[in-house]
Each structure stands twice: as C-alpha cells, then as structure tokens.
Design a protein around this motif. Structure first.
Motif, short mmCIF file in Angstrom:
data_model
loop_
_atom_site.label_atom_id
_atom_site.label_comp_id
_atom_site.label_asym_id
_atom_site.label_seq_id
_atom_site.Cartn_x
_atom_site.Cartn_y
_atom_site.Cartn_z
N LEU A 33 23.98 14.04 -18.93
CA LEU A 33 22.70 13.50 -19.38
C LEU A 33 22.95 12.07 -19.84
O LEU A 33 23.80 11.85 -20.71
CB LEU A 33 22.22 14.37 -20.54
N HIS A 34 22.25 11.14 -19.27
CA HIS A 34 22.39 9.75 -19.73
C HIS A 34 21.08 9.05 -19.52
O HIS A 34 20.40 9.26 -18.53
CB HIS A 34 23.51 9.03 -18.98
N GLY A 35 20.73 8.19 -20.46
CA GLY A 35 19.49 7.46 -20.33
C GLY A 35 19.22 6.65 -21.57
O GLY A 35 20.13 6.26 -22.29
N GLY A 36 17.94 6.41 -21.81
CA GLY A 36 17.54 5.58 -22.94
C GLY A 36 16.89 4.31 -22.45
O GLY A 36 16.55 4.19 -21.25
N PRO A 37 16.67 3.37 -23.37
CA PRO A 37 16.05 2.10 -22.98
C PRO A 37 16.97 1.39 -22.00
O PRO A 37 18.14 1.12 -22.31
CB PRO A 37 15.93 1.34 -24.30
N VAL A 52 24.12 -5.86 -30.18
CA VAL A 52 24.16 -5.84 -31.64
C VAL A 52 23.14 -6.81 -32.23
O VAL A 52 22.78 -6.69 -33.41
CB VAL A 52 25.58 -6.13 -32.20
N TYR A 90 25.38 -2.54 -21.86
CA TYR A 90 24.28 -1.92 -22.60
C TYR A 90 23.50 -2.94 -23.42
O TYR A 90 23.31 -2.82 -24.63
CB TYR A 90 24.81 -0.74 -23.44
N ARG A 100 20.98 -2.41 -26.14
CA ARG A 100 21.49 -2.03 -27.45
C ARG A 100 22.44 -3.08 -28.02
O ARG A 100 23.26 -2.80 -28.88
CB ARG A 100 22.17 -0.66 -27.38
N GLU A 154 30.29 -6.85 -27.63
CA GLU A 154 31.05 -5.80 -26.95
C GLU A 154 30.13 -4.79 -26.25
O GLU A 154 30.47 -4.28 -25.18
CB GLU A 154 31.92 -5.09 -27.99
N ILE A 155 29.00 -4.52 -26.86
CA ILE A 155 28.05 -3.58 -26.26
C ILE A 155 27.43 -4.19 -25.00
O ILE A 155 27.30 -3.50 -23.97
CB ILE A 155 26.96 -3.18 -27.29
N TYR A 182 17.66 9.69 -17.49
CA TYR A 182 16.31 9.83 -18.07
C TYR A 182 15.90 8.53 -18.76
O TYR A 182 16.63 7.96 -19.56
CB TYR A 182 16.24 11.02 -19.03
N VAL A 183 14.72 8.07 -18.40
CA VAL A 183 14.23 6.78 -18.91
C VAL A 183 12.81 6.85 -19.45
O VAL A 183 12.31 5.85 -19.96
CB VAL A 183 14.34 5.68 -17.83
#
Lengths: 340, 340
Positions: free
Chosen positions: B283-287, B104, B99, B102, B93-94, B262-263
């Motif tokens: 604000l959104h980001g991550g790997p 599972v 995404y 991320r 689902e992710i 942001y990365v």
C-alpha cells in the motif's frame, strides 16, 4: 504419538494423538527434530483468540523425512528438512511472485499442529527445503528459527526495504523483532534502532546488530527516534507486534516515502485513512512468505554466518510444553524450543 | 486581481483580491495562463470539509513568471512554468528521495489560491519547472493537467508498480483515475481495467489505453475483476476516490503481493488491520509528489507523446468559476479549465 493440545485458554496438555499418515500423494510425513512456541500461539493461549475445543498447536518445525507420497519427487526419507507455517505448491503464479504464504493451494500448518513427534506436511515438494547434510545438533535451533521467526523478521526487513545507507527502526522486541534486527544488519542497514524496555532483549538486539536502543514507546518513542534522525524519522520500520499502538508507532516513526514492513498479526487494528494518506509511507506486510527466503537462510545458518537460534532462551522436552507456554506468557522466556 | 473565493458550501464567487507580491526572496509571482477546479475542491464545496470563512480556492496552475525574488536563480520573468500543489525546496533529504509533497519546507498552494489572475509561488526554484519554449495554446491544458491530476495519476501508477506484463485496475473514473489509465499505458502495462459506469468516461479511458471496462463496483466489481484475472486479482490497482468503499475495493482487487497506489484524499476511512494483513498487498500513496515527475511529463506533453488535456471537457472564463464548480459537482463535467 505425543502432541501438544490447547484445551482452553491457559490449558496446554501433551497427550496421545493418532500418528499422521500420507493422505495425499503430495504429502510427506516428518519426524520432528525440534519445534517451538510462537508469539502468535499466545493469542489463543491468552484467550484473545477464541479456542473452539481441543486444538493441536504449533506451526514451526524442522525434522527428518519419514515417508513421502507417490507424487513427491524432490525429497527422500532420511533428509533433514525445514518448512514454513504455510504449505505451498511453490509453482502457482502467486508463489512464483514470492508470496508462498498466499499460494492458491496454501494450507496452514497450524491446523495440523507441529508441537508433536510427527507431522504431515502437505505439498511437500513445494513446502520443504532440505539442508545440504544432516546438520550438527547445535545448528538445529537456528534452522528451526528459519521456519518462522527468522523468516518473518527477514520478510519484515525486506518489506521495510532495509539496506545500505538506511536507518531501520524495530517496533517489538520479541523473537521476530530481534531477528528483524539481525536481518536488517545482514541486509546492510547503516543504523538499527530497537524499541525495547527489557535489558535481556536489548542485549540480544545489540548482539544481532542494533546500534541504538529507545526505551520509550508510542508517541514518546517516535519523538525520541526523530531526534536520532534529524527530525525525519527512519527510512525503514519493522513492526512485529500487531496492536493499534504498535502499528501507529511504526507508521509515525517512518519518514515520508519510507517503508513499514509489518508482520505482527493484526488484532483489533483500524488504520485511520487520513493519517496514513498524509504519512506518505509504504506499507507492506502480512503472513511472511518464509518459503521465499528458506534456501538463502539455510545457507547463512549452515555456514554459520548467522546464529538466529540465540532467540531460544528456554529449551524443554515436548512433554513440558505447558511450562514453555507459561514462561513465554509471563515473559520469562523470549522463545521456547521443544524437543519431541 | 480577480480570484475565486469559496464563502460557504455551494457559494463560489469571483471577486477582487490584493495582487500578490514577493514576500520572501525565494518567491516568484506568476500570471496564470490557466487554472482549474480539482475533485478535492468539491469536498469543501459540498460541505463535507468545513469552510472557515471566505477561502481563496485552487492549487493547479501554469503561467508566466512576472517577477522573482532576489534569491531565485533558476527562473526569469517571461518563462512559462508549471508547478505542483505543494511548493517544495527540492533540495532537502525528503525531496531528494522524491517526496517533494512532504518537503521539510512544503507549503500548500491551496492556501494561496490559484484560481486567480496571479499567484505567489514560494520556493520558486524548487517548485516551478519551465517549459523549453512558450508552449502553443493547445498544449496549455495538458501542461495544466501535469500540475496535479496527471502528476497524481502518474504517481498512483508508479506507486502501484504498473509496468510491462502487469494487469492494472483503476478505481475511480474522475480525471485522476483516467490519467492513471494514461500513466499505466505509458509505463507499459499489459492490461488496464477501469471501473466506470459512465459512458463518456469509459470512452476517454479507452482512448487513454484501457483494455477492459467493469461497470459494477464494490465486492461485485472485485468478483468481476477476479474473473478477468484467473481468480488472482490485478497486479496493480490505482485508487483515485478516497472513500472507505473505494479503498476496500482497491485492496480486494489486488492479488497477494500486488501493489495498491492510492491518491484519493482519504475521507472517513479506517482500514481493518486484519484484512489488510492477510491481503498481503503493498500500500503506498498520499499527496502525490508531482514535482518528481514534472520534467518527464512536460517533455511527454510538449513532444505530443501524450494529451492529458483531454480530461478538460469544460472551459470557462475565470469569472464563471461558480458554473465550473456546479458542472463538476453535478457530474456534467469531468474537469473544468478556467482561463483568467
């Protein structure tokens, strides 16, 4: 006129203050039909925010236009109006993008004080929205809720991208959190989980559309939510408290790629960059641009599609403002409506 | 096989390691056509991240499928493939929400190490995307960039909602920031402002589509950006560094209601809740979920619509990986490509 003034933590007095007048040609003066005490008023009341001398209180308001300045073109005396806690011109680039609470000419109504008989409203054309007719008295609490707590809960739900097919979790069972539940339901959310340990608030949350109640909080609450969501967390989380614990609970309750809409005014919060990074959530919030939503909310209220006024579980004359604060501080009331 | 191993800060050696084999039926083994050194590899190289004994390095890769496990149905030996730095099933689902980093079942390719002659790729069907044909050699750097730095810059631009009519600011002039410029241009941004103090990087940024260069940084840089944007700040800001200063610069450079993508992997960052709250930004980001973008990026590269391989300004044989790290550490190179 009579108005509530905070003299020191715990010391709210209703006393005589000068009647407001038109100061700028864009001002209006309104006669308050109702006003109320906000969760954020409790920060200075509790001494968590400093009080620098006697401070007029209140930033939520509905009322009738008494007088308008020479540059006001869209409002006439006698109209019933709803406004937000930030006055805004509603024409600048930031307003047109829907962020009226950050209008380049924004003025906080809290600095004026609306727990009073009358209030001056700057930038009246951009700030105030008139109802179609003078509303019947039972609609007044709902319209007053639109002025802040409903508009704020609604913004949180929009920021959290609540909608069809989504599981929405709500951190905070105060008026804003409860109205976040109502907003999520109106926006079509499939499942709405509220974190609450108070039976009366749980009951109102269910009336507003909550499908599940989680009575634990912090990481324990997050674990319980994960069990309800196949281990993934909620798509959308509304944060309506403003503490470190509530923010981390909201972020941890959100699945990767999900959305946190946060509207609790942050107090002593520091978000750890690494955890936020790897959470992969969207984070959006701040002082709600209530003005963006007012026309829609007024229509929903005046057509009786929603009844957000139910969050007011204590109604007092303005003269008893001190008791209104005390009842909220002691959690005897969710939210106090004051009648000038 | 030969592979790069980090023994201690500053000590990268290319040495003999066991040839990878199929361990799970969903695995593939690929022969690397090219690999490279990532800005994030410099954190342990510089000793800012701890190194717990000899560590295989690298997580960016393109190559040719050598062998597939019995459960792999979408890939055959001989195909040229591009993958991301997280293996993902692309079915959970992710993943389906976009995404994949991320997922599972996500597995970090960095734990396997792709600065090597061969690599095992878990969850091959979900992770690897084959190019239409075996690409000509001059396309290999671009496809390698898609594996991480382009995919990451692209995600940052998408997270920042870069698009028509938008002013985009880019904090960080490394490979990811520069490819964020390229992405913003492709996504139709009207104006792209890059913060950079290095002439070579400024030049490449302009080639990729930057319209303005700001040579100051921190609050001074923010003030200069505000001057360029009528006092409002950018609609969209790409953050590609990961420090406290760069995050605050990104947030402060964004107008209320605007978006920060942001990365930069966050190191010792703590975001002050009150400033974030009143900023009103998204604000959104991550790997980066690079897998989401790979099909589109591969098409743009193989049709020569974009040339992201230009960020590689140093190409070395794998055996000289140590010099590749040194050159990036000393900022003599933006990004080092290694040929096994």
């Amino acid at each position: 006129m009579r108005a509530a003034v905070l003299h020191a933590p715990g010391d709210v007095r209703v006393e005589q203050r000068p009647d407001p007048t038109i100061e700028q040609p864009t001002d209006a003066v309104i006669r308050l039909a109702a006003t109320c005490v906000c969760g954020s008023d409790l920060w200075p009341y509790r001494g968590i925010e400093a009080v620098a001398g006697p401070t007029p209180m209140g930033h939520e308001y509905v009322g009738v236009v008494e007088e308008v300045g020479s540059a006001v073109t869209m409002l006439q005396p006698g109209q019933f109006v709803v406004g937000s806690f930030f006055a805004s011109d509603n024409t600048c680039e930031i307003c047109r993008a829907g962020y009226q609470s950050r209008c380049v000419h924004a003025e906080p109504m809290g600095a004026i004080g609306t727990q009073a008989e009358y209030a001056r409203v700057p930038l009246a054309d951009g700030t105030l929205v008139a109802t179609p007719d003078t509303p019947s008295d039972d609609l007044v609490p709902g319209l007053l809720a639109a002025s802040d707590v409903l508009g704020t809960g609604w913004f949180a739900a929009v920021a959290a991208e609540a909608g069809p097919g989504r599981t929405v979790a709500v951190v905070g069972d105060g008026a804003v959190g409860l109205l976040g539940v109502l907003a999520a339901r109106q926006l079509g959310a499939e499942r709405i989980v509220v974190f609450s340990r108070h039976a009366d608030r749980q009951a109102l949350a269910r009336e507003f559309g909550a499908t599940d109640v989680v009575t634990t909080r912090g990481d324990e609450g997050v674990a319980e939510l994960e069990e309800l969501t196949g281990g993934l967390g909620a798509h959308s989380v509304i944060e309506a408290v403003g503490t470190q614990e509530s923010m981390m609970q909201a972020i941890r309750a959100t699945r990767p790629g999900g959305h946190v809409g946060y509207v609790g005014v942050a107090h002593d919060v520091a978000l750890p960059g690494d955890e936020l990074f790897f959470s992969g959530v969207h984070l959006h919030g701040g002082p709600a641009p209530v003005r963006r939503f007012l026309p829609e909310l007024i229509e929903l209220i005046t057509t009786r599609a929603i009844d957000p006024g139910r969050v007011f579980d204590l109604e007092l004359p303005l003269e008893q403002a001190a008791e209104g604060y005390r009842a909220m501080d002691e959690r005897r009331a969710i939210k106090t409506l004051l009648r000038p």
